[in-house]
Design an enzyme around this catalytic site. Structure first.
Site, PDB file in Angstrom:
ATOM      1  N   ASP A 129     -18.808  -7.060  13.461  1.00 34.53           N
ATOM      2  CA  ASP A 129     -17.760  -6.893  12.361  1.00 34.53           C
ATOM      3  C   ASP A 129     -18.104  -7.899  11.407  1.00 34.53           C
ATOM      4  O   ASP A 129     -17.837  -7.882  10.088  1.00 34.53           O
ATOM      5  CB  ASP A 129     -16.462  -7.102  13.088  1.00 34.53           C
ATOM      6  CG  ASP A 129     -16.215  -5.414  13.782  1.00 34.53           C
ATOM      7  OD1 ASP A 129     -16.090  -4.686  13.370  1.00 34.53           O
ATOM      8  OD2 ASP A 129     -15.645  -5.842  14.929  1.00 34.53           O
ATOM      9  N   GLY A 176     -14.587   4.780   5.557  1.00 34.49           N
ATOM     10  CA  GLY A 176     -14.017   5.840   5.766  1.00 34.49           C
ATOM     11  C   GLY A 176     -14.442   6.767   6.779  1.00 34.49           C
ATOM     12  O   GLY A 176     -15.308   6.274   7.659  1.00 34.49           O
ATOM     13  N   GLN A 193      -6.985  -4.392   8.687  1.00 35.12           N
ATOM     14  CA  GLN A 193      -6.228  -3.335   9.431  1.00 35.12           C
ATOM     15  C   GLN A 193      -5.029  -3.829  10.243  1.00 35.12           C
ATOM     16  O   GLN A 193      -5.076  -5.123  10.296  1.00 35.12           O
ATOM     17  CB  GLN A 193      -7.326  -2.624  10.596  1.00 35.12           C
ATOM     18  CG  GLN A 193      -6.896  -1.481  11.187  1.00 35.12           C
ATOM     19  CD  GLN A 193      -6.205  -0.354  10.440  1.00 35.12           C
ATOM     20  OE1 GLN A 193      -5.154  -0.118   9.756  1.00 35.12           O
ATOM     21  NE2 GLN A 193      -7.258   0.549   9.979  1.00 35.12           N
ATOM     22  N   GLU A 205       0.789  -1.207  -0.019  1.00 34.75           N
ATOM     23  CA  GLU A 205       0.064   0.039   0.079  1.00 34.75           C
ATOM     24  C   GLU A 205       1.052   1.411   0.028  1.00 34.75           C
ATOM     25  O   GLU A 205       1.653   1.264   0.784  1.00 34.75           O
ATOM     26  CB  GLU A 205      -0.809   0.109   1.062  1.00 34.75           C
ATOM     27  CG  GLU A 205      -1.888   1.392   1.253  1.00 34.75           C
ATOM     28  CD  GLU A 205      -2.579   1.506   2.430  1.00 34.75           C
ATOM     29  OE1 GLU A 205      -3.469   0.458   2.577  1.00 34.75           O
ATOM     30  OE2 GLU A 205      -2.369   2.226   3.505  1.00 34.75           O
ATOM     31  N   HIS A 243      -8.138   2.820  -3.952  1.00 28.13           N
ATOM     32  CA  HIS A 243      -9.217   3.006  -2.870  1.00 28.13           C
ATOM     33  C   HIS A 243     -10.275   3.843  -2.730  1.00 28.13           C
ATOM     34  O   HIS A 243      -9.881   5.020  -3.601  1.00 28.13           O
ATOM     35  CB  HIS A 243      -8.386   3.577  -1.326  1.00 28.13           C
ATOM     36  CG  HIS A 243      -7.110   2.737  -0.964  1.00 28.13           C
ATOM     37  ND1 HIS A 243      -6.848   2.720   0.463  1.00 28.13           N
ATOM     38  CD2 HIS A 243      -6.364   1.715  -1.525  1.00 28.13           C
ATOM     39  CE1 HIS A 243      -6.121   1.669   0.736  1.00 28.13           C
ATOM     40  NE2 HIS A 243      -5.700   1.085  -0.535  1.00 28.13           N
TER      41      HIS A 243
END
Length: 325
Positions: A178, A102, A196, A11, A71
């Site tokens: 989740d 976001g 994450q 990334e 993204h």
């Protein structure tokens, strides 16, 4: 999956100043040289880095053989704006996306007006598929014998990744919530998960097993990063909401030299990555902080890089990789 068969990806974020913009192409070239599965490029909320993101994605497309991943965020975006942005990415040649909810603008929370028309990641996933279907409703195949085109009964598809949170999203009430969110994203058409940051392999394994038991059937890539300074660790914890990994924090705090802290971060990430791959993770996604040497060193120590592409370890290259201001 054995380490030698592992897939890996990286990334990047768009450069934030002229100096960073000048340095980024060399970083992309070094990352692309080790043949990753893809390189993802972040995108600021509300279009704050739209042009810069597109420029980085185009560089990857035009100057490397690596597939870029764009993204996309839901925040502060109307349906019209999101539709136009997705179309821009598709027209540029992007066929991979990471759709994320976001963070809401400062002063607002996730349920308030003003955040945007698209309220969930699942809605964004559906919109990406819809725009792609509108843009390429079917495919054509040349038939030389007939001097014509045959209409195919399928269209070009896109890969849509979504975020996963091994230790829970900061706003979720439970791990079950989740998992339910992942299932909703899957039902909308997501076909890859990227986690994450986390600091212990067991967190990833427990989460992915619960997800699989619940019916999530797409692969979930663990996201890791070599944390090479106390300041970077603090920043990562602020961004991720993870609890402080006390053992790593202590090691970084007591080490007096930059080179020693760099070694601690690389060694920690390499041990974590090897444990994840040995335990069955489908690959590794490495957060680079727009610096290539540390992440390539991690992969080199794990033993997954092509032998001819092992990262240089000269003091000259090390001097180019400094902690960001």
């Amino acid at each position: 999956m054995s380490c030698t068969e592992a897939r890996y990806s990286f990334e990047l974020y768009p450069p934030r100043n002229e100096r960073a913009a000048e340095a980024l192409p060399a970083t992309i070239d070094r990352l692309a040289a080790v043949r990753p599965d893809f390189i993802s490029v972040t995108y600021g909320a509300g279009g704050s880095s739209r042009t810069a993101s597109l420029e980085v994605l185009r560089y990857i497309l035009e100057h490397t053989d690596v597939s870029p991943m764009a993204h996309l965020t839901c925040v502060s975006s109307s349906h019209e704006e999101a539709h136009r942005l997705i179309r821009d990415f598709l027209d540029a040649g992007v066929r991979r996306f990471l759709a994320v909810r976001g963070d809401p603008p400062e002063g607002l929370t996730a349920g308030e007006d003003g955040i945007g028309d698209i309220r969930t990641t699942a809605e964004l996933v559906q919109l990406i598929h819809r725009v792609q279907a509108e843009r390429a409703p079917y495919g054509e195949l040349d038939v030389p014998e007939l001097h014509a085109h045959a209409v195919l009964d399928h269209r070009e598809h896109v890969q849509i990744a979504v975020a996963a949170f091994p230790n829970g999203h900061p706003s979720s009430r439970s791990v079950s919530q989740d998992i339910d969110a992942l299932l909703a994203k899957q039902a909308a058409g997501a076909n890859l998960g990227i986690t994450q940051l986390f600091f212990h392999a067991e967190d990833y394994f427990h989460f992915t097993q619960r997800a699989a038991d619940a019916g999530v059937d797409f692969p979930i890539l663990p996201g890791i990063m070599p944390v090479t300074s106390p300041a970077r660790l603090k920043r990562m914890l602020e961004l991720s909401g993870e609890d402080l990994p006390s053992d790593l924090a202590i090691e970084l705090e007591v080490e007096p030299t930059d080179e020693g802290r760099r070694e601690i971060g690389i060694a920690w990430a390499a041990r974590l990555g090897e444990r994840l791959l040995d335990g069955g993770a489908p690959g590794l996604h490495l957060y680079t902080f727009n610096q290539h040497e540390a992440v390539l060193s991690v992969l080199d120590r794990i033993g997954v890089l092509p032998a001819v592409e092992s990262p240089r370890t000269t003091s000259e290259e090390s001097a180019t990789e400094r902690e960001p201001a």
